[in-house]
Design an enzyme around this catalytic site. Structure first.
Site, PDB file in Angstrom:
ATOM      1  N   TYR A  56       4.722   2.919  -8.517  1.00  0.00           N
ATOM      2  CA  TYR A  56       5.849   3.291  -9.377  1.00  0.00           C
ATOM      3  C   TYR A  56       7.089   2.425  -9.146  1.00  0.00           C
ATOM      4  O   TYR A  56       7.888   2.241 -10.056  1.00  0.00           O
ATOM      5  CB  TYR A  56       6.232   4.759  -9.148  1.00  0.00           C
ATOM      6  CG  TYR A  56       5.121   5.733  -9.481  1.00  0.00           C
ATOM      7  CD1 TYR A  56       4.627   5.841 -10.780  1.00  0.00           C
ATOM      8  CD2 TYR A  56       4.572   6.554  -8.505  1.00  0.00           C
ATOM      9  CE1 TYR A  56       3.607   6.726 -11.090  1.00  0.00           C
ATOM     10  CE2 TYR A  56       3.551   7.449  -8.797  1.00  0.00           C
ATOM     11  CZ  TYR A  56       3.076   7.528 -10.088  1.00  0.00           C
ATOM     12  OH  TYR A  56       2.074   8.400 -10.389  1.00  0.00           O
TER      13      TYR A  56
ATOM     14  N   HIS B  36      -1.429 -10.201   6.214  1.00  0.00           N
ATOM     15  CA  HIS B  36      -1.255  -9.061   7.122  1.00  0.00           C
ATOM     16  C   HIS B  36      -2.474  -8.138   7.062  1.00  0.00           C
ATOM     17  O   HIS B  36      -2.535  -7.223   6.228  1.00  0.00           O
ATOM     18  CB  HIS B  36       0.011  -8.297   6.734  1.00  0.00           C
ATOM     19  CG  HIS B  36       0.530  -7.393   7.819  1.00  0.00           C
ATOM     20  ND1 HIS B  36       1.058  -7.852   9.000  1.00  0.00           N
ATOM     21  CD2 HIS B  36       0.606  -6.039   7.892  1.00  0.00           C
ATOM     22  CE1 HIS B  36       1.449  -6.847   9.743  1.00  0.00           C
ATOM     23  NE2 HIS B  36       1.180  -5.730   9.103  1.00  0.00           N
TER      24      HIS B  36
ATOM     25  N   ARG C  96       3.664  -7.424  16.674  1.00  0.00           N
ATOM     26  CA  ARG C  96       3.934  -6.217  15.920  1.00  0.00           C
ATOM     27  C   ARG C  96       5.330  -5.634  16.150  1.00  0.00           C
ATOM     28  O   ARG C  96       6.075  -5.429  15.195  1.00  0.00           O
ATOM     29  CB  ARG C  96       2.891  -5.153  16.263  1.00  0.00           C
ATOM     30  CG  ARG C  96       2.897  -3.961  15.311  1.00  0.00           C
ATOM     31  CD  ARG C  96       1.895  -2.910  15.730  1.00  0.00           C
ATOM     32  NE  ARG C  96       0.548  -3.440  15.871  1.00  0.00           N
ATOM     33  CZ  ARG C  96      -0.474  -2.729  16.332  1.00  0.00           C
ATOM     34  NH1 ARG C  96      -0.286  -1.470  16.698  1.00  0.00           N
ATOM     35  NH2 ARG C  96      -1.669  -3.260  16.438  1.00  0.00           N
TER      36      ARG C  96
END
Length: 816
Positions: free
Chosen positions: A119, A75, A29
């Site tokens: 968007y 993931h 990570r």
């Protein structure tokens, strides 16, 4: 029923579980791989876009589509973690070389949030495609994804040194990484230099990579932190904003063009406004953020009567994010383990990775070409037996039989025989046969070259270098972050011009500094220029010639000492009123400034040990104390001398230990004695008698120190009615301290009381300040040398009931 309980020591279980957790965070990570400079989530985003074919020359795709692809396949975490990663990879102020081309609202320098993933749209940058080239040629190891249904790369076969050019930051468990970005052109030059000479030193690498290069530009202030970071992988780099001075609509402005890396612009401006309200930043009238899509621009509009601009700028650097620190900590994963790496280590691991990629790519291509050449050899073998081959195929009952018969008849491999059976009839034309022969010839050369690549290390290094230089030609740009190599050695005062200034302190305690050049020299007997406008019932009492870099020790009549730098004193014009000194030092309401000393650098032990402070009180007490006792005053001041009841501190002078002391009193007398008649004592003493006052209303008005008597030196005295004269120093005999003194000026009702004594030469000028604020500057050479018993000549015309407040001398060499 039937449950089996196993007793486990909770300490061992917690230790084991925490270690497993921490290693998972470290490896999976928070820390980047030293080879491609990516964390797993970054790698998965790029690989997911690669699998979807969202390249730089294709159309944009919705961010939500990529996030879903990455989440569903590689993931298994929250969608926010993936989208935030994509956002940062597209921000040009976050990455030096962004890896994703975003379309839509992806946030701002003000830390505005990006638009929702439904968007915005993205596609890969051309430079990020260089990180995935050759991935299908078996160049890197693949691993199973979280549900073992797909494979994903453990590292990308990157051609760009991503960890060096983009850096990385992350917080793991028990460790953190903070790797700065560097310029691609400089980095590739350094890597090529390493390839040419593996024994290259860090110092030699620094000839190519000068320093980190941050996406927001700015200035690296000082080079010591860069050196340490490059050598050890850990260091502190000072970053400053890039600013310039500009006059806008008649006002002086500080304009910020670039801010330090990772600074939130709006937070910085808001913090500055708070400091202005708290009084820590004075002199700023208004702050305007004029940034737009063309660039950053923050305008600090300054007040009309501000303190020195350089001091204000330094206060901005000190109290706001116009100056920040980047704490370098180069920790990356090497073979799955976190390792601290210096600049050479980072380069070495990238070159080693590239060599591994080239070896595996070469092996893949070699295998492919060898298979192809075997096919071509089979074609060439049967070219002279086409009729027999066709007849054999016609007589075979099926494909398998034809394949077996070809193998037996022409001694071919199974692969060759299958390739011959798949050949088209049009390939048997003479033109196609010539094409096969040419391809065979070219493949023989390629195979020979690839085998040499695998055998010779030098050829592999040449390939790495060639590919890097190609990357440099395509993506290089200019350095954005400037380097101020002397920054670490530059103190605040080095940014302030060390000019001569006039310090004035009023009777009510207002202080200011003005450039000495504002005062023009006049002839004796003039009326003077307008100085400061005196406040009601106030007059200007002290005048001192100084330089901006000096230290000012301020002594009060109650015997306290305060510490200031001259450049910290507010700057003002001749007619400005100054600033209340109690706002600059912690002065008690019933105390006031009566004396001051200008000194050199108080941090130098040799300087403070070789100087003393000689003090005198109005009642004639003198005291000598080592300057080292006053070199570090506290915020609330320190006790300089114990003042007896009914007395007050009048004067303090800096001496070197071998002077003669002259003390003058209001009645017109002076005593001269050797400094060694006063032994050095600590701060908490009241001193000894310097001059014996025989008249009850008499008091000391001044003191001078004479290190050695030189030709051309005179003693100058001035009375409060404007009379003055010079007399020879030899006219004053040396006596013991504690005497009554001898006459220095004939005091009459016309002359008024004695107000000042100075040691002067013909090369000096005299500045006289009236209580009304009028100042006159006259040459000392215009004042006659006269005997001790005379009343002197008129130095300045005074109006009715007007008196002189203070007198100071100016060296001509100080005149600007």
């Amino acid at each position: 029923m039937g449950e089996k309980l196993i007793s486990i020591n909770i300490e061992d279980e917690m230790k084991s579980s925490y270690i497993d957790y921490s290693m998972s965070v470290i490896v999976s990570r928070a820390l980047p791989d030293a080879r491609d400079g990516l964390k797993p989530v970054h790698r998965r985003v790029l690989y997911g876009m690669y699998q979807l074919g969202i390249f730089s020359n294709n159309s944009y795709k919705k961010s939500a589509r990529i996030v879903g692809e990455v989440l569903g396949k590689y993931h298994p975490h929250g969608d926010i973690s993936v989208y935030d990663t994509m956002v940062r990879m597209s921000q040009k102020w976050t990455l030096r070389y962004p890896l994703i081309d975003g379309q839509g609202n992806f946030g701002s320098l003000d830390a505005d949030p990006p638009a929702a993933m439904r968007y915005t749209e993205v596609r890969m940058k051309k430079i990020s495609e260089e990180m995935l080239l050759d991935i299908k040629k078996g160049t890197v190891d693949m691993q199973l994804n979280f549900d073992d249904s797909l494979e994903e790369p453990t590292v990308l076969p990157t051609r760009i040194p991503n960890l060096l050019i983009n850096g990385s930051s992350g917080i793991a468990v028990g460790m953190a990484t903070n790797i700065p970005p560097h310029n691609l052109k400089e980095t590739i030059k350094a890597i090529c230099a390493y390839i040419d000479n593996n024994d290259i030193s860090v110092e030699q690498i620094m000839e190519y990579i000068k320093a980190p290069d941050f996406p927001t530009g700015g200035i690296i202030y000082g080079y010591d932190g860069v050196k340490k970071a490059f050598h050890t992988g850990k260091g502190r780099i000072v970053l400053r904003a890039k600013v310039h001075l500009e006059e806008i609509h008649g006002r002086q402005c500080i304009v910020v063009d670039e801010i330090p890396y990772q600074v939130n612009k709006s937070e910085m401006i808001n913090r500055t406004v708070e400091l202005m309200k708290d009084g820590k930043l004075e002199g700023i009238y208004q702050i305007r953020d004029e940034s737009d899509r063309n660039g950053l621009r923050i305008v600090y509009v300054l007040k009309q009567n501000i303190i020195n601009t350089n001091v204000l700028l330094n206060n901005l650097f000190k109290y706001t994010s116009l100056q920040t620190y980047f704490n370098v900590n180069n920790i990356a994963l090497v073979n799955g383990k976190p390792v601290q790496l210096n600049i050479k280590d980072l380069i070495q691991h990238f070159v080693d990775h590239r060599q591994s990629v080239i070896i595996r790519r070469t092996q893949y291509e070699l295998k492919k070409y060898k298979n192809r050449i075997q096919t071509l050899i089979g074609f060439l073998t049967i070219l002279d037996h086409l009729d027999k081959m066709i007849e054999l195929i016609k007589d075979s009952k099926d494909h398998n039989e034809a394949c077996d018969r070809l193998i037996q008849k022409f001694k071919l491999s199974k692969h060759q025989s299958k390739s011959i059976l798949d050949i088209r009839l049009q390939s048997l034309t003479s033109l196609e046969i010539d094409k096969i022969k040419r391809e065979h010839k070219e493949l023989v050369k390629k195979i020979a070259f690839l085998e040499n690549v695998l055998r010779q290390h030098s050829i592999r290094m040449r390939i790495i270098k060639k590919e890097l230089l190609n990357i440099k030609d395509k993506y290089q740009d200019k350095r954005r972050t400037q380097i101020d190599y002397l920054g670490s050695e530059v103190n605040m005062e080095d940014l302030i011009e060390d000019e001569q200034v006039v310090l004035t302190i009023s009777h009510a305690g207002y202080i200011k500094r003005t450039s000495l050049s504002e005062y023009k020299c006049q002839g004796r007997g003039g009326f003077g220029n307008r100085g400061a406008i005196a406040r009601e019932s106030d007059f200007f009492k002290h005048l001192l010639i100084a330089t901006n870099h000096q230290y000012l020790l301020i002594f009060t009549e109650k015997g306290k000492c305060f510490w200031l730098r001259v450049y910290e004193i507010p700057e003002g014009s001749k007619i400005s009123k100054g600033r209340a000194i109690q706002n600059m030092i912690h002065l008690q309401p019933d105390d006031k400034v009566n004396a001051y000393i200008l000194t050199g650098d108080l941090t130098k032990n040799k300087y403070v040990k070789n100087h003393y402070v000689m003090m005198v009180t109005q009642k004639g007490m003198v005291k000598k104390t080592s300057l080292k006792h006053y070199s570090r005053p506290r915020k609330d001041g320190i006790k300089a001398i114990v003042i007896r009841e009914g007395d007050s501190l009048l004067e303090a002078i800096l001496i070197k230990g071998n002077s003669h002391i002259f003390i003058a009193v209001k009645s017109g007398k002076i005593i001269r004695f050797s400094e060694d008649k006063v032994r050095s004592t600590g701060r908490m003493s009241s001193g000894v008698i310097g001059i014996n006052l025989t008249i009850p209303e008499d008091s000391v008005i001044g003191m001078i120190c004479l290190e050695k008597e030189e030709k051309g030196q005179h003693l100058l005295v001035v009375s409060d009615k404007g009379f003055g004269k010079r007399s020879n120093l030899k006219d004053y005999r040396i006596t013991n301290r504690g005497g009554k003194g001898i006459k220095t000026i004939n005091i009459t009702q016309k002359t008024g009381s004695l107000i000042a004594i100075k040691k002067v030469t013909d090369q000096d000028d005299l500045m006289i300040i009236k209580k009304s604020g009028i100042i006159i500057r006259i040459p000392v050479s215009d004042i006659r040398v006269m005997g001790r018993d005379t009343q002197g000549v008129k130095l300045i015309n005074l109006k009715k009931n007007e008196e002189i407040a203070d007198v100071e001398k100016v060296y001509n060499k100080q005149v600007v």
